[in-house]
Motif scaffolding. Structure first.
Motif, PDB file in Angstrom:
ATOM      1  N   ALA A 187     -13.855  -5.738 -11.889  1.00  0.00           N
ATOM      2  CA  ALA A 187     -13.518  -4.548 -11.109  1.00  0.00           C
ATOM      3  C   ALA A 187     -12.391  -3.782 -11.775  1.00  0.00           C
ATOM      4  CB  ALA A 187     -13.100  -4.965  -9.703  1.00  0.00           C
ATOM      5  N   GLY A 188     -12.218  -2.519 -11.333  1.00  0.00           N
ATOM      6  CA  GLY A 188     -11.090  -1.763 -11.834  1.00  0.00           C
ATOM      7  C   GLY A 188     -11.478  -0.351 -12.205  1.00  0.00           C
ATOM      8  N   PRO A 189     -10.457   0.472 -12.489  1.00  0.00           N
ATOM      9  CA  PRO A 189      -9.027   0.125 -12.449  1.00  0.00           C
ATOM     10  C   PRO A 189      -8.541  -0.067 -11.020  1.00  0.00           C
ATOM     11  CG  PRO A 189      -9.311   2.471 -12.852  1.00  0.00           C
ATOM     12  CD  PRO A 189     -10.685   1.877 -12.897  1.00  0.00           C
ATOM     13  N   LEU A 190      -7.475  -0.858 -10.874  1.00  0.00           N
ATOM     14  CA  LEU A 190      -6.960  -1.218  -9.564  1.00  0.00           C
ATOM     15  C   LEU A 190      -5.471  -0.917  -9.472  1.00  0.00           C
ATOM     16  CD1 LEU A 190      -8.618  -4.747  -9.418  1.00  0.00           C
ATOM     17  CD2 LEU A 190      -9.396  -2.736  -8.143  1.00  0.00           C
ATOM     18  N   VAL A 213       0.832  -1.208   0.000  1.00  0.00           N
ATOM     19  CA  VAL A 213       0.000   0.000   0.000  1.00  0.00           C
ATOM     20  C   VAL A 213       0.866   1.256   0.000  1.00  0.00           C
ATOM     21  CG1 VAL A 213      -1.714   1.319   1.305  1.00  0.00           C
ATOM     22  CG2 VAL A 213      -1.934  -1.165   1.112  1.00  0.00           C
ATOM     23  N   GLN A 214       1.949   1.249   0.734  1.00  0.00           N
ATOM     24  CA  GLN A 214       2.796   2.434   0.834  1.00  0.00           C
ATOM     25  C   GLN A 214       3.537   2.733  -0.459  1.00  0.00           C
ATOM     26  OE1 GLN A 214       5.149   1.415   4.256  1.00  0.00           O
ATOM     27  NE2 GLN A 214       3.385   1.568   5.628  1.00  0.00           N
ATOM     28  N   GLN A 215       3.816   1.714  -1.258  1.00  0.00           N
ATOM     29  CA  GLN A 215       4.525   1.932  -2.521  1.00  0.00           C
ATOM     30  C   GLN A 215       3.640   2.609  -3.560  1.00  0.00           C
ATOM     31  OE1 GLN A 215       5.929  -1.917  -3.703  1.00  0.00           O
ATOM     32  NE2 GLN A 215       7.275  -2.130  -1.933  1.00  0.00           N
ATOM     33  N   VAL A 216       2.366   2.234  -3.599  1.00  0.00           N
ATOM     34  CA  VAL A 216       1.497   2.722  -4.672  1.00  0.00           C
ATOM     35  C   VAL A 216       1.160   4.208  -4.547  1.00  0.00           C
ATOM     36  CG1 VAL A 216      -0.765   2.457  -5.749  1.00  0.00           C
ATOM     37  CG2 VAL A 216       0.580   0.435  -5.151  1.00  0.00           C
ATOM     38  N   PRO A 217       0.782   4.749  -3.363  1.00  0.00           N
ATOM     39  CA  PRO A 217       0.456   6.179  -3.293  1.00  0.00           C
ATOM     40  C   PRO A 217       1.621   7.079  -3.670  1.00  0.00           C
ATOM     41  CG  PRO A 217      -0.376   5.047  -1.365  1.00  0.00           C
ATOM     42  CD  PRO A 217       0.511   4.079  -2.096  1.00  0.00           C
ATOM     43  N   ASP A 218       2.844   6.612  -3.495  1.00  0.00           N
ATOM     44  CA  ASP A 218       3.997   7.412  -3.895  1.00  0.00           C
ATOM     45  C   ASP A 218       3.956   7.737  -5.383  1.00  0.00           C
ATOM     46  OD1 ASP A 218       4.928   7.368  -1.349  1.00  0.00           O
ATOM     47  OD2 ASP A 218       6.372   5.746  -1.665  1.00  0.00           O
ATOM     48  N   ARG A 219       3.312   6.870  -6.165  1.00  0.00           N
ATOM     49  CA  ARG A 219       3.231   7.081  -7.611  1.00  0.00           C
ATOM     50  C   ARG A 219       1.892   7.682  -8.017  1.00  0.00           C
ATOM     51  NH1 ARG A 219       5.166   1.873  -7.099  1.00  0.00           N
ATOM     52  NH2 ARG A 219       3.088   1.073  -7.533  1.00  0.00           N
ATOM     53  N   ASN A 220       0.809   7.195  -7.419  1.00  0.00           N
ATOM     54  CA  ASN A 220      -0.524   7.539  -7.909  1.00  0.00           C
ATOM     55  C   ASN A 220      -1.331   8.431  -6.970  1.00  0.00           C
ATOM     56  OD1 ASN A 220       0.104   5.810 -10.016  1.00  0.00           O
ATOM     57  ND2 ASN A 220      -0.871   4.056  -9.042  1.00  0.00           N
ATOM     58  N   GLY A 221      -0.862   8.638  -5.751  1.00  0.00           N
ATOM     59  CA  GLY A 221      -1.598   9.444  -4.796  1.00  0.00           C
ATOM     60  C   GLY A 221      -2.794   8.735  -4.192  1.00  0.00           C
ATOM     61  N   GLN A 222      -2.953   7.444  -4.467  1.00  0.00           N
ATOM     62  CA  GLN A 222      -4.056   6.657  -3.924  1.00  0.00           C
ATOM     63  C   GLN A 222      -3.679   5.184  -4.015  1.00  0.00           C
ATOM     64  OE1 GLN A 222      -7.562   6.875  -6.433  1.00  0.00           O
ATOM     65  NE2 GLN A 222      -6.320   7.103  -8.271  1.00  0.00           N
ATOM     66  N   CYS A 223      -4.451   4.348  -3.374  1.00  0.00           N
ATOM     67  CA  CYS A 223      -4.221   2.912  -3.492  1.00  0.00           C
ATOM     68  C   CYS A 223      -5.558   2.199  -3.459  1.00  0.00           C
ATOM     69  CB  CYS A 223      -3.317   2.399  -2.369  1.00  0.00           C
ATOM     70  SG  CYS A 223      -2.831   0.668  -2.608  1.00  0.00           S
ATOM     71  N   ARG A 224      -6.004   1.777  -4.624  1.00  0.00           N
ATOM     72  CA  ARG A 224      -7.273   1.061  -4.768  1.00  0.00           C
ATOM     73  C   ARG A 224      -6.956  -0.436  -4.812  1.00  0.00           C
ATOM     74  NH1 ARG A 224      -8.034   4.315 -10.185  1.00  0.00           N
ATOM     75  NH2 ARG A 224      -5.861   3.609 -10.143  1.00  0.00           N
ATOM     76  N   GLN A 284      -7.998   2.159  -0.074  1.00  0.00           N
ATOM     77  CA  GLN A 284      -9.427   2.025  -0.291  1.00  0.00           C
ATOM     78  C   GLN A 284      -9.632   0.608  -0.827  1.00  0.00           C
ATOM     79  OE1 GLN A 284     -12.085   4.099   0.196  1.00  0.00           O
ATOM     80  NE2 GLN A 284     -10.777   5.646   1.160  1.00  0.00           N
ATOM     81  N   VAL A 285     -10.381  -0.202  -0.098  1.00  0.00           N
ATOM     82  CA  VAL A 285     -10.415  -1.632  -0.377  1.00  0.00           C
ATOM     83  C   VAL A 285     -11.797  -2.069  -0.863  1.00  0.00           C
ATOM     84  CG1 VAL A 285      -9.915  -3.934   0.523  1.00  0.00           C
ATOM     85  CG2 VAL A 285      -8.730  -1.950   1.489  1.00  0.00           C
ATOM     86  N   THR A 286     -11.810  -2.825  -1.946  1.00  0.00           N
ATOM     87  CA  THR A 286     -13.006  -3.544  -2.377  1.00  0.00           C
ATOM     88  C   THR A 286     -12.784  -5.004  -2.046  1.00  0.00           C
ATOM     89  OG1 THR A 286     -13.463  -2.014  -4.191  1.00  0.00           O
ATOM     90  CG2 THR A 286     -14.459  -4.195  -4.325  1.00  0.00           C
TER      91      THR A 286
END
Length: 268
Positions: A113-116, A48-59, A80-82
């Protein structure tokens, strides 16, 4: 007139096996063992911590979340979890604003689902008959830079040694004895003998929900080969895992691997 019985759907079989009052913790204490649990939690937070560094969110899509043993940790890490789950009585988190719940009775909603930013599958791929086809569809929903994580699936039996299989099954048998479930274990062993001859009941939740017993485990090499073209990094982690805490501690040092996880990062 002969009436052909209607085969229950996988969702109906899941609800039979994991209905109201089902306790995932008592049936799967191995994922509560501190070494396995701590490693999984660390992997989830890192993902989770790696993804917001690039996208500003983590779906995150968590497939087959059950009671949400690890969903809490994804949310705590900022995702944000589905979550999807075939068994409606298992689903929790109905009032958590960071969690969207999908009762996926037909087992198809996850692939739409998506985008993820990430997909998480913990102790679930071995329940899915066409797990390779499912993972292939899930990969297509992950955006560039995203990740895929799976854990707690049984290694493919044909590549395991006789000693590995023997230790694994006997450790499980000893745990069953400690739970006072000798009769259930003997019934499981009789079913396993039928399965070895290719005979199984597709209307019996005991045969179909634990689908890896029919299919000889989960092919970790096939999964790695499927993920490799789509991700810059794919790591297979093989380790010992069993229900008994005592045998878990001993097995980590002495016994051959029984279980595996996969971490794939940086979706191309």
């Amino acid at each position: 007139m002969t009436i052909t019985p209607v085969r229950p759907s996988m969702g109906e079989l899941q609800e039979r096996e994991h209905g109201v009052g089902h306790d995932y913790a008592s049936g799967s204490p191995h994922i509560r063992h501190h070494t396995i649990r701590d490693r999984l939690i660390g992997d989830l937070h890192a993902l989770v911590q790696q993804v917001p560094d690039r996208n500003g969110q983590c779906r995150v899509l968590e497939l087959g979340a059950g009671h949400g043993t690890f969903t809490d940790h994804l949310v705590a890490a900022g995702a944000q979890v589905t979550v999807t789950e075939m068994s409606e009585p298992s689903v929790r988190f109905h009032r958590n604003p960071h969690v969207t719940v999908i009762h996926d009775k037909e087992g198809t909603a996850a692939c739409q689902a998506g985008p993820l930013d990430a997909v998480v599958c913990i102790s679930v791929l071995h329940h899915i008959p066409d797990y390779l086809g499912t993972v292939k569809q899930l990969i297509e929903r992950i955006v560039p830079g995203g990740a895929f994580l799976s854990a707690q699936d049984p290694l493919w039996y044909p590549r395991r040694s006789r000693m590995s299989l023997c230790l694994d099954r006997n450790a499980y048998f000893l745990w069953r004895l400690g739970q006072g479930q000798l009769r259930r274990d003997l019934a499981t062993r009789l079913r396993r003998l039928r399965r070895l001859r290719g005979v199984y009941d597709d209307a019996n939740e005991a045969d179909m929900v634990e689908y890896h017993v029919v299919r000889d485990g989960v092919d970790e090499d096939a999964l790695r080969d499927l993920l490799a073209p789509a991700f810059a990094r794919v790591e297979v982690r093989r380790y010992w895992s069993t229900q008994s805490g005592l045998l878990q501690a001993a097995g980590e040092r002495l016994f051959p691997p029984t279980t595996f996880g996969l971490v794939a990062g940086n979706r191309r």
